[in-house]
Motif scaffolding. Structure first.
Motif, PDB file in Angstrom:
ATOM      1  N   ASN A  82     -26.851   0.167  92.390  1.00  0.00           N
ATOM      2  CA  ASN A  82     -26.089  -0.144  91.170  1.00  0.00           C
ATOM      3  C   ASN A  82     -24.905   0.802  90.991  1.00  0.00           C
ATOM      4  O   ASN A  82     -23.825   0.393  90.565  1.00  0.00           O
ATOM      5  CB  ASN A  82     -27.000  -0.147  89.940  1.00  0.00           C
ATOM      6  N   LYS A  83     -25.107   2.077  91.335  1.00  0.00           N
ATOM      7  CA  LYS A  83     -24.028   3.066  91.260  1.00  0.00           C
ATOM      8  C   LYS A  83     -22.889   2.669  92.208  1.00  0.00           C
ATOM      9  O   LYS A  83     -21.709   2.775  91.865  1.00  0.00           O
ATOM     10  CB  LYS A  83     -24.588   4.448  91.643  1.00  0.00           C
ATOM     11  N   GLU A  86     -20.917  -0.318  90.885  1.00  0.00           N
ATOM     12  CA  GLU A  86     -19.985  -0.013  89.783  1.00  0.00           C
ATOM     13  C   GLU A  86     -18.563   0.123  90.323  1.00  0.00           C
ATOM     14  O   GLU A  86     -17.599  -0.193  89.641  1.00  0.00           O
ATOM     15  CB  GLU A  86     -20.390   1.290  89.077  1.00  0.00           C
ATOM     16  N   LYS A  87     -18.431   0.607  91.573  1.00  0.00           N
ATOM     17  CA  LYS A  87     -17.113   0.857  92.154  1.00  0.00           C
ATOM     18  C   LYS A  87     -16.681  -0.187  93.179  1.00  0.00           C
ATOM     19  O   LYS A  87     -15.498  -0.324  93.458  1.00  0.00           O
ATOM     20  CB  LYS A  87     -17.106   2.226  92.848  1.00  0.00           C
TER      21      LYS A  87
END
Length: 185
Positions: A82-83, A86-87
């Motif tokens: 998920n991190k 995000e990008k």
């Protein structure tokens, strides 16, 4: 646009890390950073090579797959994916076939599974050239996990792309075709 996870799987020595690096270098598709409880080796940095964890902090994440190896835990978490999402719209991860099944079950069509296959003779040569000791090499090739990862598991049958990685240039062309089909990159 849907976020995608490109899951690269197959037995040791089939070229999984090479393909992950190719996706990074050519398409700027990062690989998901995995977690480990082992200590960092010289030059390794937390958040770049791995998330280095204690047994306690490791236990707090939600893992799609994890394995204990030589007394240390390794795993890939939903948090880390998920991190990355995000990008980026797409990420890659290198896992064994058991891990690939978990990703496919959790993310369905958003998990693009690429199964790399190579004949045993080629794999043996590649592992030898990596410097694996003869007795370790023999143990690895005879292990249940290695044997299991030599073929597409029934759970992924018809749900993944298979590439026979005899020639890296041809393999890269096949990866390019898959990304086109999946509208990634």
């Amino acid at each position: 646009m849907d976020k995608k996870i490109i899951v690269i799987t197959g037995a040791s020595g089939t070229g999984k890390t090479t393909i992950s690096k190719y996706l990074q270098d050519t398409y700027h598709i990062p690989s998901v950073i995995t977690h480990t409880t082992r200590l960092p080796r010289a030059g390794e940095k937390s958040g770049i090579d791995y998330y280095f964890e204690t047994k306690e902090s490791f236990a707090k994440n939600h893992y799609l797959e994890k394995v204990e190896y030589s007394g240390n835990w390794y795993g890939s978490s939903e948090e880390s994916l998920n991190k990355t999402w995000e990008k980026y719209d797409a990420a890659s991860i290198v896992v064994d076939t058991k891990g690939a099944i978990s990703y496919k079950e959790k993310y369905g069509k958003d998990a693009v599974v690429i199964f790399l296959e190579v004949d045993l003779e080629t794999v043996t040569k590649r592992l030898e050239s990596r410097g694996d000791e003869k007795h370790r090499l023999k143990a690895r090739i005879n292990s249940d996990e290695f044997q299991r990862d030599l073929q597409i598991p029934s759970e992924l049958s018809g749900k993944c792309y298979k590439i026979i990685n005899k020639n890296i240039e041809k393999t890269k062309e096949n990866v390019n075709k898959i990304l086109k089909i999946e509208k990634i990159g």
